[in-house]
Design a protein around this motif. Structure first.
Motif, PDB file in Angstrom:
ATOM      1  N   SER A 185      48.937  43.943  31.612  1.00 15.75           N
ATOM      2  CA  SER A 185      47.494  43.883  31.819  1.00 15.75           C
ATOM      3  C   SER A 185      47.088  44.693  33.052  1.00 15.75           C
ATOM      4  N   GLU A 186      48.072  45.073  33.855  1.00 13.06           N
ATOM      5  CA  GLU A 186      47.764  45.921  34.991  1.00 13.06           C
ATOM      6  C   GLU A 186      48.612  47.183  34.938  1.00 13.06           C
ATOM      7  N   CYS A 195      38.807  40.681  27.997  1.00 16.41           N
ATOM      8  CA  CYS A 195      39.148  39.610  27.059  1.00 16.41           C
ATOM      9  C   CYS A 195      37.890  38.898  26.582  1.00 16.41           C
ATOM     10  N   GLY A 215      41.750  47.785  33.008  1.00 20.50           N
ATOM     11  CA  GLY A 215      41.737  46.331  32.864  1.00 20.50           C
ATOM     12  C   GLY A 215      40.920  45.896  31.664  1.00 20.50           C
ATOM     13  N   SER A 266      42.796  46.874  28.469  1.00 21.26           N
ATOM     14  CA  SER A 266      43.943  46.068  28.063  1.00 21.26           C
ATOM     15  C   SER A 266      43.490  44.678  27.649  1.00 21.26           C
ATOM     16  N   GLY A 267      42.422  44.174  28.252  1.00 18.60           N
ATOM     17  CA  GLY A 267      41.891  42.876  27.840  1.00 18.60           C
ATOM     18  C   GLY A 267      41.354  42.916  26.418  1.00 18.60           C
ATOM     19  N   ASP A 273      38.211  40.341  38.016  1.00 14.87           N
ATOM     20  CA  ASP A 273      39.355  40.679  37.186  1.00 14.87           C
ATOM     21  C   ASP A 273      38.894  41.384  35.903  1.00 14.87           C
ATOM     22  N   TYR A 325      40.517  42.679  33.539  1.00 12.69           N
ATOM     23  CA  TYR A 325      41.248  42.258  32.334  1.00 12.69           C
ATOM     24  C   TYR A 325      40.543  41.074  31.683  1.00 12.69           C
ATOM     25  N   GLN A 326      40.125  40.161  32.530  1.00  8.10           N
ATOM     26  CA  GLN A 326      39.420  38.989  32.033  1.00  8.10           C
ATOM     27  C   GLN A 326      38.085  39.400  31.398  1.00  8.10           C
ATOM     28  N   TYR A 344      44.112  43.292  23.965  1.00  6.66           N
ATOM     29  CA  TYR A 344      44.867  42.051  23.781  1.00  6.66           C
ATOM     30  C   TYR A 344      44.183  41.143  22.754  1.00  6.66           C
TER      31      TYR A 344
END
Lengths: 337, 337
Positions: free
Chosen positions: B74-75, A304, A83, A86-87, A298, A300-301, A90
């Motif tokens: 993202s997952e 980010c 996660g 990928s965040g 989260d 991913y968050q 991104y």
DNA sequence: CTGAAAGCGCTTACAG
DNA sequence: CTGAAAGCGCTTACAG
């Protein structure tokens, strides 16, 4: 088969390399017709400026943000690393930065200073995850000139930005829920004192009690290093020694799962006989024991926000505040409302 | 605050930059004493050679291997991407290459040729995952001069290496198991004809029948795009129209889970009333429905082999054969022996 | 064993 | 608007 360079383009377009460079970099002092011709030739020749040369020649520089993970494993059952990755990736993509994955370990931290690592890899800023109190890089992050976003720790430094959910508040919310349900003998399975998140989650657990004028029983605290097996043992032992315990707050889902297994081994049912709340909401949490109640965060968050923090520090945009990363209490079978 | 360069080291050590360069790069024609002095100074000054300059100056070059993922989300509930990523990263680290993560999408593939992308990012070789038949990059991979290891597809090209388990054999094994148990009406939930793995898994399913002189009923095949929801619908429809069906082979665990849910909705029990075998062994497979029987494959291993393949192509070591990636049939509750 | 010099492929003041 | 030239920080034939 030589790679086509700027001279090839210049020759083919009948201009100087300087003009090619300017045209390609969008400078305004180039005759529109010349620009078009250069662009066409460059396209035809499949020309792409060499990044290394670019970074040396002038001021332009591609910025590289690295995700530096301490103790990466080949599996990531909680999805936490993925996660974050990928965040961060991104943000790099959106901000036009290169993304690099760097990994380290306690041992490697001893042999190569963080600064050297960053220089060797031409890294401009880093998102750091998986570190613990006492790791050599933690001290170095406080002094280093590169911007660093540190996930799930609490350290101060010139170019150091901390990213995490409010772990104290989250743990407090979980514990308050249990207390409000009437539980008073709430045990806690914690990670390790070396993890900042463990300290914070303990503080939240404690605060929930204090807000009611109570205090947790110090005998009810166990450190299980975020390990399922250790959590099983600790739970068996706790429930055996302290039969009054009716609820358990675990600082990670893996430990909550361990607790539930132990409860099952003792012939009891999680959520019926003993309430259990975990932390993280890992993918399997919703499937086990009819659903493990937990604090959801989260990753991913987190990735980010961390990536964005690094980017902004890199570009001096330190004014606009970054969003905080939120969490949620998810109630399932192991601790129903 | 200028970064210390080779001239600073040369001056401080009282030698020429050429000597510093040679000493640092381990050339043998340097006086041991000189070498030591240079190393000490470099260390003291925290000197690290600029990678960009290095890559330009002479022959030395840091090689960068990129993992190129098409359609990254993202997952990653199956852990497939993470496994490949950590495997490839591991090889990079061991082989002293830089690891970069690149992502693309059908749209991005249209607007930027693969070669340009690689040059822009200074990438020397790529591990590619998540692509499908018809993706623009697939054709470009066949022609491109960079070595490419392509995961889970079957394409031929000069510098193209295919990495996957033997999907035909794996699907055959799963189906054979069901046939040996006595099932004859075995349905298949497949992904999409655009995915190479889907074609192969169908071939394996078919082959298992043929080896017994049988043929699968063509009405029993459904494409569900690896989607759990679509698998639920397809299963409901199949079981309604063809009550003779007693077993289902799904080309992914997510679809197998969908099938099990549908079976449950119809008041039946997976593994008791209808046998179900999936594919992948994703983390949650062992927990659902008492355990989903499935073909296990190890994405970490795929990533390692792919990374190694790229490395070897990059260094002309094409003789030694790479290990094949193995698979296993894991039998759990939804299709017990 | 050591060093002066050329060259890698760019960008950018600067002069025209 | 265009181009000649310097410079970025290295490495490597080459001469000594």
């Amino acid at each position: 088969m030589r790679r086509t360079n700027i001279r090839d383009v210049a020759k083919e377009a009948g201009v100087s390399v300087a003009t090619v460079s300017k045209a390609l970099n969008g400078y305004q002092d180039v005759n529109p017709e010349t620009r078009k011709r250069v662009l066409d030739v460059a396209n035809k020749l499949n020309y792409v400026a060499d990044t290394n040369a670019r970074n040396m020649g002038g001021k332009v520089e591609t910025t590289t943000i690295a995700l530096l993970v301490n103790g990466l494993r080949s599996e990531d059952p909680s999805g936490f690393v993925f996660g974050i990755l990928s965040g961060t990736h991104y943000i790099c993509k959106r901000r036009n930065c290169d993304f690099m994955l760097l990994t380290t370990s306690s041992q490697e931290q001893e042999s190569m200073p963080l600064l050297q690592l960053c220089r060797q890899k031409s890294v401009n800023g880093i998102v750091a995850s998986g570190f613990r109190l006492g790791d050599p890089y933690i001290d170095q992050m406080k002094e280093i000139d590169l911007p660093v976003a540190l996930i799930d720790m609490d350290e101060k430094g010139r170019n150091l930005y901390n990213v995490s959910i409010d772990n104290v508040a989250a743990a407090q919310r979980a514990t308050e829920f249990l207390l409000k349900k009437g539980h008073r003998d709430v045990a806690m399975l914690n990670g390790t004192p070396a993890a900042e998140v463990s300290r914070k989650r303990y503080r939240g657990y404690r605060l929930a009690f204090e807000k009611l004028g109570l205090a947790p029983n110090p005998d009810y605290l166990r450190y299980c290093d975020f390990d399922e097996g250790k959590a099983i043992q600790a739970t068996l032992e706790l429930l055996h020694r302290f039969p009054r315990i009716t609820a358990i707050f675990a600082a990670s889902d893996l430990m909550a799962i361990g607790a539930c297994r132990a409860i099952g081994q003792l012939g009891m049912v999680p959520g019926t006989d003993i309430d259990v709340v975990g932390f993280d909401d890992i993918p399997i949490a919703k499937y086990l024991f009819g659903g493990v109640s937990t604090i959801q965060q989260d990753p991913y968050q987190l990735g980010c926000v961390a990536g964005e923090a690094v980017y902004r520090m890199l570009h001096g945009e330190t004014d606009a505040p970054l969003p905080t990363v939120d969490f949620d209490l998810i109630l399932r079978r192991t601790a129903a409302p």
